[in-house]
Write a protein that holds these residues in place. Structure first.
Motif, PDB file in Angstrom:
ATOM      1  N   TYR A  41      84.480 -57.612 -17.071  1.00  0.00           N
ATOM      2  CA  TYR A  41      84.877 -57.196 -18.411  1.00  0.00           C
ATOM      3  C   TYR A  41      86.009 -58.108 -18.843  1.00  0.00           C
ATOM      4  N   GLY A  42      86.345 -58.072 -20.098  1.00  0.00           N
ATOM      5  CA  GLY A  42      87.273 -59.040 -20.672  1.00  0.00           C
ATOM      6  C   GLY A  42      88.561 -59.226 -19.897  1.00  0.00           C
ATOM      7  N   TYR A  43      89.270 -58.127 -19.616  1.00  0.00           N
ATOM      8  CA  TYR A  43      90.567 -58.248 -18.959  1.00  0.00           C
ATOM      9  C   TYR A  43      90.421 -58.784 -17.539  1.00  0.00           C
ATOM     10  N   SER A  44      89.383 -58.360 -16.821  1.00  0.00           N
ATOM     11  CA  SER A  44      89.194 -58.867 -15.458  1.00  0.00           C
ATOM     12  C   SER A  44      88.894 -60.366 -15.485  1.00  0.00           C
ATOM     13  N   LEU A  45      88.202 -60.813 -16.509  1.00  0.00           N
ATOM     14  CA  LEU A  45      87.904 -62.234 -16.658  1.00  0.00           C
ATOM     15  C   LEU A  45      89.178 -63.028 -16.950  1.00  0.00           C
ATOM     16  N   VAL A  46      90.033 -62.488 -17.801  1.00  0.00           N
ATOM     17  CA  VAL A  46      91.327 -63.132 -18.083  1.00  0.00           C
ATOM     18  C   VAL A  46      92.110 -63.287 -16.784  1.00  0.00           C
ATOM     19  N   GLN A  47      92.149 -62.235 -15.974  1.00  0.00           N
ATOM     20  CA  GLN A  47      92.891 -62.273 -14.711  1.00  0.00           C
ATOM     21  C   GLN A  47      92.303 -63.299 -13.742  1.00  0.00           C
ATOM     22  N   LEU A  48      90.983 -63.332 -13.626  1.00  0.00           N
ATOM     23  CA  LEU A  48      90.330 -64.310 -12.749  1.00  0.00           C
ATOM     24  C   LEU A  48      90.676 -65.741 -13.155  1.00  0.00           C
ATOM     25  N   LEU A  49      90.592 -66.003 -14.442  1.00  0.00           N
ATOM     26  CA  LEU A  49      90.895 -67.345 -14.935  1.00  0.00           C
ATOM     27  C   LEU A  49      92.359 -67.693 -14.716  1.00  0.00           C
ATOM     28  N   GLU A  50      93.252 -66.731 -14.943  1.00  0.00           N
ATOM     29  CA  GLU A  50      94.675 -66.991 -14.747  1.00  0.00           C
ATOM     30  C   GLU A  50      94.995 -67.294 -13.290  1.00  0.00           C
ATOM     31  N   LYS A  51      94.287 -66.674 -12.351  1.00  0.00           N
ATOM     32  CA  LYS A  51      94.486 -66.974 -10.924  1.00  0.00           C
ATOM     33  C   LYS A  51      94.187 -68.439 -10.633  1.00  0.00           C
ATOM     34  N   SER A  52      93.306 -69.028 -11.416  1.00  0.00           N
ATOM     35  CA  SER A  52      92.954 -70.442 -11.260  1.00  0.00           C
ATOM     36  C   SER A  52      93.820 -71.353 -12.114  1.00  0.00           C
TER      37      SER A  52
ATOM     38  N   ILE B 240      94.128 -71.094 -15.478  1.00  0.00           N
ATOM     39  CA  ILE B 240      93.577 -71.245 -16.827  1.00  0.00           C
ATOM     40  C   ILE B 240      94.009 -70.050 -17.662  1.00  0.00           C
ATOM     41  N   THR B 241      94.815 -70.314 -18.656  1.00  0.00           N
ATOM     42  CA  THR B 241      95.295 -69.264 -19.544  1.00  0.00           C
ATOM     43  C   THR B 241      94.372 -69.175 -20.751  1.00  0.00           C
ATOM     44  N   ILE B 242      93.969 -67.944 -21.057  1.00  0.00           N
ATOM     45  CA  ILE B 242      93.122 -67.726 -22.229  1.00  0.00           C
ATOM     46  C   ILE B 242      93.547 -66.416 -22.883  1.00  0.00           C
ATOM     47  N   ASP B 243      93.806 -66.459 -24.162  1.00  0.00           N
ATOM     48  CA  ASP B 243      94.150 -65.254 -24.919  1.00  0.00           C
ATOM     49  C   ASP B 243      92.906 -64.413 -25.119  1.00  0.00           C
ATOM     50  N   GLN B 244      93.094 -63.104 -25.170  1.00  0.00           N
ATOM     51  CA  GLN B 244      91.959 -62.230 -25.448  1.00  0.00           C
ATOM     52  C   GLN B 244      91.393 -62.508 -26.836  1.00  0.00           C
ATOM     53  N   SER B 245      92.257 -62.963 -27.748  1.00  0.00           N
ATOM     54  CA  SER B 245      91.789 -63.287 -29.103  1.00  0.00           C
ATOM     55  C   SER B 245      90.899 -64.532 -29.109  1.00  0.00           C
ATOM     56  N   THR B 246      90.947 -65.315 -28.048  1.00  0.00           N
ATOM     57  CA  THR B 246      90.056 -66.460 -27.881  1.00  0.00           C
ATOM     58  C   THR B 246      88.846 -66.066 -27.047  1.00  0.00           C
ATOM     59  N   LEU B 247      89.075 -65.251 -26.024  1.00  0.00           N
ATOM     60  CA  LEU B 247      88.017 -64.884 -25.091  1.00  0.00           C
ATOM     61  C   LEU B 247      86.894 -64.080 -25.730  1.00  0.00           C
ATOM     62  N   TYR B 248      87.234 -63.031 -26.462  1.00  0.00           N
ATOM     63  CA  TYR B 248      86.186 -62.153 -26.985  1.00  0.00           C
ATOM     64  C   TYR B 248      85.263 -62.835 -27.985  1.00  0.00           C
ATOM     65  N   PRO B 249      85.788 -63.639 -28.915  1.00  0.00           N
ATOM     66  CA  PRO B 249      84.851 -64.382 -29.779  1.00  0.00           C
ATOM     67  C   PRO B 249      83.981 -65.362 -28.978  1.00  0.00           C
ATOM     68  N   LEU B 250      84.559 -65.961 -27.928  1.00  0.00           N
ATOM     69  CA  LEU B 250      83.789 -66.862 -27.079  1.00  0.00           C
ATOM     70  C   LEU B 250      82.668 -66.103 -26.370  1.00  0.00           C
ATOM     71  N   LEU B 251      82.977 -64.936 -25.818  1.00  0.00           N
ATOM     72  CA  LEU B 251      81.950 -64.124 -25.159  1.00  0.00           C
ATOM     73  C   LEU B 251      80.847 -63.705 -26.130  1.00  0.00           C
ATOM     74  N   ARG B 252      81.228 -63.337 -27.358  1.00  0.00           N
ATOM     75  CA  ARG B 252      80.217 -62.967 -28.354  1.00  0.00           C
ATOM     76  C   ARG B 252      79.321 -64.160 -28.696  1.00  0.00           C
ATOM     77  N   ARG B 253      79.939 -65.334 -28.807  1.00  0.00           N
ATOM     78  CA  ARG B 253      79.157 -66.549 -29.109  1.00  0.00           C
ATOM     79  C   ARG B 253      78.206 -66.870 -27.955  1.00  0.00           C
TER      80      ARG B 253
END
Length: 115
Positions: free
Chosen positions: A30-41, A43-56
């Motif tokens: 889910y969105g927040y878990s994906l943000v956390q996974l990426l941050e561990k690597s 890679i910083t991504i805002d939720q305001s960037t992530l959700y439109p990307l996931l929808r696309r």
């Protein structure tokens, strides 16, 4: 950071975020878990960037989604589709080629620099 540099950095990151997100969706996230996974690597991504990307990505049929309503707070989980897996493998291959080529160009640029 200047506005121009900021704009160019965002443009540079846009394609890499797609590749990074696809790489993490072999297990439903889910969105927040994906943000956390990426941050561990790193890679910083805002939720305001992530959700439109996931929808696309879902509209492009690269990922699928489903709702989990078993907990008190429903969550939408995203998983890479079979088409997404094929596309991810091709993108990863292209990325590897481009980074090798770019590294060669940038190393050549270092030898040509004048102070």
């Amino acid at each position: 950071m200047s506005d121009l540099l900021n704009s160019l950095t965002i443009e540079l990151r846009r394609g890499t975020l797609t590749l990074a997100v696809l790489s993490q969706l072999s297990i439903p996230q889910y969105g927040y878990s994906l943000v956390q996974l990426l941050e561990k690597s790193g890679i910083t991504i805002d939720q305001s960037t992530l959700y439109p990307l996931l929808r696309r990505l879902e509209k492009q049929e690269l990922v699928t989604s489903s709702w989990d309503t078993s907990e008190s707070r429903p969550r939408k989980y995203y998983t890479i589709s079979p088409f997404g897996i094929d596309t991810y493998k091709q993108l990863k291959y292209e990325w590897e080629i481009m980074t090798c080529e770019l590294n060669l160009v940038l190393k050549g640029d270092e030898t040509n620099e004048t102070d």
